[in-house]
Design a protein around this motif. Structure first.
Motif, mmCIF file in Angstrom:
data_model
loop_
_atom_site.group_PDB
_atom_site.id
_atom_site.type_symbol
_atom_site.label_atom_id
_atom_site.label_comp_id
_atom_site.label_asym_id
_atom_site.label_seq_id
_atom_site.Cartn_x
_atom_site.Cartn_y
_atom_site.Cartn_z
ATOM 1 N N ALA B 89 0.715 -1.217 0.110
ATOM 2 C CA ALA B 89 -0.137 -0.044 0.011
ATOM 3 C C ALA B 89 0.897 1.406 0.015
ATOM 4 C CB ALA B 89 -0.926 0.033 1.331
ATOM 5 N N GLY B 91 3.716 1.476 -1.316
ATOM 6 C CA GLY B 91 4.635 1.430 -2.421
ATOM 7 C C GLY B 91 6.249 1.078 -2.159
ATOM 8 N N ALA B 110 -5.462 -1.783 -3.345
ATOM 9 C CA ALA B 110 -4.413 -2.169 -4.453
ATOM 10 C C ALA B 110 -4.941 -3.025 -5.196
ATOM 11 C CB ALA B 110 -3.091 -2.866 -3.636
ATOM 12 N N TYR B 111 -4.304 -2.996 -6.679
ATOM 13 C CA TYR B 111 -4.874 -3.956 -7.751
ATOM 14 C C TYR B 111 -4.363 -5.487 -7.002
ATOM 15 C CZ TYR B 111 -4.827 0.248 -10.881
ATOM 16 O OH TYR B 111 -5.029 1.443 -11.091
ATOM 17 N N HIS B 112 -5.452 -6.275 -7.700
ATOM 18 C CA HIS B 112 -5.273 -7.686 -7.482
ATOM 19 C C HIS B 112 -5.326 -8.331 -8.820
ATOM 20 C CE1 HIS B 112 -8.262 -6.830 -3.896
ATOM 21 N NE2 HIS B 112 -7.138 -6.078 -3.684
ATOM 22 N N ASN B 213 0.863 -2.380 -5.998
ATOM 23 C CA ASN B 213 0.627 -1.014 -5.770
ATOM 24 C C ASN B 213 0.253 -0.282 -6.985
ATOM 25 O OD1 ASN B 213 2.194 1.999 -5.994
ATOM 26 N ND2 ASN B 213 1.575 1.353 -3.760
ATOM 27 N N ARG B 214 -0.915 0.791 -6.749
ATOM 28 C CA ARG B 214 -1.468 1.496 -8.112
ATOM 29 C C ARG B 214 -0.240 1.901 -8.849
ATOM 30 N NH1 ARG B 214 -6.737 1.703 -8.280
ATOM 31 N NH2 ARG B 214 -7.870 0.806 -6.628
ATOM 32 N N ALA B 215 0.612 2.809 -7.996
ATOM 33 C CA ALA B 215 1.388 3.649 -8.836
ATOM 34 C C ALA B 215 2.512 3.035 -9.333
ATOM 35 C CB ALA B 215 2.155 4.545 -7.799
ATOM 36 N N TYR B 217 2.070 0.055 -10.707
ATOM 37 C CA TYR B 217 1.548 -0.875 -11.833
ATOM 38 C C TYR B 217 1.640 0.217 -12.984
ATOM 39 C CZ TYR B 217 -1.769 -4.149 -13.789
ATOM 40 O OH TYR B 217 -2.531 -5.097 -14.608
ATOM 41 N N LYS B 218 1.551 1.492 -12.870
ATOM 42 C CA LYS B 218 1.570 2.410 -13.835
ATOM 43 C C LYS B 218 2.986 2.509 -14.086
ATOM 44 C CE LYS B 218 -2.906 2.137 -13.783
ATOM 45 N NZ LYS B 218 -4.140 2.816 -13.987
ATOM 46 N N LEU B 219 3.935 2.909 -13.175
ATOM 47 C CA LEU B 219 5.048 3.248 -13.227
ATOM 48 C C LEU B 219 6.084 2.348 -13.698
ATOM 49 C CD1 LEU B 219 5.258 6.031 -10.566
ATOM 50 C CD2 LEU B 219 4.966 6.558 -12.870
ATOM 51 N N ARG B 220 5.945 1.330 -13.076
ATOM 52 C CA ARG B 220 7.063 0.049 -13.535
ATOM 53 C C ARG B 220 6.062 -0.917 -14.457
ATOM 54 N NH1 ARG B 220 9.142 0.713 -7.721
ATOM 55 N NH2 ARG B 220 10.200 2.743 -8.140
ATOM 56 N N ARG B 225 4.358 -5.987 -15.602
ATOM 57 C CA ARG B 225 3.474 -6.702 -16.414
ATOM 58 C C ARG B 225 4.152 -8.081 -16.961
ATOM 59 N NH1 ARG B 225 2.007 -2.403 -20.413
ATOM 60 N NH2 ARG B 225 0.687 -3.655 -21.520
#
Lengths: 426, 237
Positions: B89, B91, B110-112, B213-215, B217-220, B225
């Motif tokens: 949570a 990060g 957070a994303y699951h 972590n949301r950030a 997932y988008k930044l890294r 992925r």
């Protein structure tokens, strides 16, 4: 008049505990100064784009403010009985509905569009995040009266410019989505179930999505949305997935915005997440979150809310952007080496010393301390850049001091050079 | 802050070695073995030619373990299961492995993205065999390690209960009269049966999830992925 400096160690032992409510905190001088510099830099940048500052009040009547909040956000507000009127008042959890109210009720005679900026602290009853901060300092803008892609694009470019030129942040990501996609897919689903599906989708929780959408015609599409994230290709995939549904139009709208923003040079900062849903339920179109390395949560976000002003009786399309200054300050700290900020001078002399007025007239903070040894300790403790201690043999001119203080104003330059500072001889 | 996540440069280039491309929080204990096997099948190895299993050796006392995923340096943090969502949570860990029971109890935002299919069990309401409680005439006491999940479950059903928070041997509570019912994890039900208890209601299907972590997932997105993709491929999801 002046306290003796407390000897180190005793302060912590003798201080009584005066706790703050959970989630509240103070900013001490160093952090308060850097926070003010950050918000000022961002606001000045927003002002250069024609965004004019408005200052809404800290609390409002619940009946007025909650008109502009979604049902979910209403759980989040701190309410109290306003003693004067006996009415229920709320501490603002979000400034967008306040600005919407101002535009709808106070600025009707101005020429649209409305470009307004705000700065202030919002208060939430509980944070959805693990972090327990309940007071969130924000800077934001609202653009009212410009519909569709034109307004969205202005806001995205403004966000990028405020981050780059205002906050000095080079690396950040604008993650785009469109609230219309999920809204259309969930049209006709009973509200409690739609809320649960939105929550599962907001967590990209596929097993729950499959379970919750069982039996819905759009169920498989909703579940598939949870996997679409990336660049432009994610939107293209979403359009293929949603072809023939009412959600195809918002997905196509998202692609058009993505392309337009790329054409304006934002390409390296863009990502897309067509399955994203943002908490505040007033969004009707484009939504975006801004991410940067460091805080582990968005540094800002916003979106289009074309229905909100109608709730205050003056329907206008509108789009807004809010930056969370705590998170943004963290991102800026993570991106640039922290620099010790020292500014102003301690003048060794009485508080009637003319040198104080001279420095203040030139725009530099100046404080008098009579005793030379205490002056050094005072300067070190409070972050003054210079101790002006003239003796009969050695006189420093005001120009010299101003030169030292000017270079101290650029912290990194001052750190590296061997210029005289408060630490000298201390 | 020494615990702050690494910069984006490291995430972008697999060659940059000083900082990890991603940090993953893993739960110590019985799920670690299966998770380690699953991550190995998804292409993760220990650093410097070591196998992932030996990198995660529980005998070692190192708190941060090094691993590789498609050339990226990965830091693995071995934590108590309840601490995993906290690291994610904030990060500090980009990804984590965590049971749904813990996520629901702590309402983790957070994303699951992936169900790892490990440790499948159920969170249930259980009570003494054959006993039916009249909740209309008496407020039942519920013993549980999951006070928030239990309170939510009964609130949703319109039943008022008193929650008793216990940390261990929850089955003991109905036997000794501490509580009328328990809310606890059940795998096969044999522990319940041994203690003369039975499942009364299901609360939640539980399994182990990959959380992000949301950030992060988008930044890294690249290393995150890559792991999500190969885990899905291995799991056939």
């Amino acid at each position: 008049m002046m306290d003796r400096p407390s000897s180190p160690g005793t302060g912590a032992l003798t201080a009584l505990e005066h706790p703050l409510p959970p989630g509240m905190r103070d900013l001490l001088p160093e952090e308060a100064a850097s926070r003010r510099d950050l918000s000022r830099a961002v606001l000045e940048r927003l002002a250069l784009h024609g965004y004019r500052l408005v200052t809404p009040p800290a609390f409002e009547l619940a009946s007025v403010l909650e008109r502009g909040l979604g049902a979910a956000a209403a759980d989040d507000v701190l309410r109290f009985i306003e003693p004067e009127s006996g009415e229920v008042a709320v501490l603002r959890p979000d400034m967008t509905p306040q600005v919407a109210r101002i535009v709808a009720t106070r600025l009707g005679d101005r020429e649209p569009p409305f470009r307004l900026a705000y700065e202030g602290t919002v208060v939430r009853r509980r944070s959805s995040r693990a972090k327990k901060h309940r007071q969130i300092p924000q800077v934001g803008v609202e653009l009212c009266g410009v519909a569709g892609a034109e307004g969205d694009l202005e806001l995205l470019c403004l966000a990028a410019d405020a981050l780059r030129e205002g906050a000095g942040l080079a690396r950040f990501t604008l993650d785009l989505s469109d609230a219309g996609i999920v809204r259309e897919l969930l049209a006709g689903v009973a509200a409690p179930r739609a809320a649960e599906i939105s929550l599962a989708l907001s967590r990209k929780d596929e097993p729950s999505l499959v379970e919750l959408t069982a039996g819905l015609a759009e169920g498989p599409r909703i579940s598939a949305l949870a996997r679409l994230h990336g660049g432009r290709e994610a939107i293209v995939e979403a359009i293929a997935l949603l072809a023939g549904t009412r959600a195809e139009a918002p997905a196509s709208r998202l692609l058009a915005l993505y392309d337009a923003a790329s054409a304006r040079g934002l390409g390296p900062h863009l990502s897309a997440d067509p399955g994203e849903v943002r908490g505040l339920s007033y969004y009707t179109g484009t939504i975006f979150s801004i991410y940067a390395e460091g805080p582990g949560e968005p540094v800002g976000g916003g979106g289009r809310y074309d229905d909100l002003l109608a709730r205050y009786g003056a329907p206008r399309p509108a789009v807004g952007l809010g930056l969370d200054l705590d998170a943004l300050a963290w991102a800026v700290r993570a991106a640039t080496a922290p620099a010790a900020r020292r500014t102003g001078a301690v003048v060794v002399g009485p508080d009637t010393d003319p040198r104080l007025a001279e420095l203040r007239a030139r725009g530099f903070p100046a404080v008098a301390v009579a005793d030379p040894a205490r002056a050094r300790a005072y300067a070190a403790s409070w972050g003054f850049a210079f101790v002006w201690d003239d003796t009969a043999e050695r006189k420093t001119t005001t120009d010299d001091v101003v030169r030292v203080l000017s270079s101290a104003g650029e912290p990194r330059a001052a750190d590296r050079s061997g210029q005289p500072s408060a630490d000298e001889g201390a | 802050m020494s615990g702050a996540p690494p910069s984006g440069e490291a995430a972008a280039s697999p060659g940059a070695d000083a900082r990890p491309a991603i940090t993953i929080a893993l739960p110590k204990g019985r799920t670690l073995g299966p998770v380690s096997k699953l991550f190995a099948r998804a292409g993760m190895t220990g650093d410097a030619g070591v196998s992932l299993a030996s990198a995660l050796d529980e005998e070692s006392r190192a708190l941060v373990r090094r691993a590789r995923l498609e050339g990226w340096l990965v830091h693995l943090l071995l934590l108590k299961p309840d601490d995993v969502p906290t690291y994610v949570a904030y990060g500090t860990a980009d990804l984590g492995v965590c049971g749904r029971d813990v996520l629901v109890e702590h309402d983790v935002d957070a994303y699951h993205p992936v169900d790892l299919g490990i440790g499948r069990c159920r969170l249930v309401v259980a009570g003494r065999v054959g006993e039916t409680l009249d909740t209309a005439t008496r407020m039942p006491r519920i013993a549980t390690k999951y006070p928030r999940a239990a309170a939510r479950h009964f609130a949703r059903r319109g039943v008022q209960v008193e929650i008793v928070n216990v940390q261990s041997s929850v089955e003991l509570a109905p036997l000794t009269g501490l509580a009328d019912l328990i809310v606890d994890l059940v795998e096969t039900g044999s522990t319940l049966a041994q203690n003369g208890l039975e499942v009364k209601e299901d609360v939640l299907a539980v399994s182990t999830l990959l959380v992000a972590n949301r950030a992060s997932y988008k930044l890294r997105a690249e290393p995150v992925r890559a792991l999500v993709r190969s885990l899905r491929a291995v799991l056939g999801a």
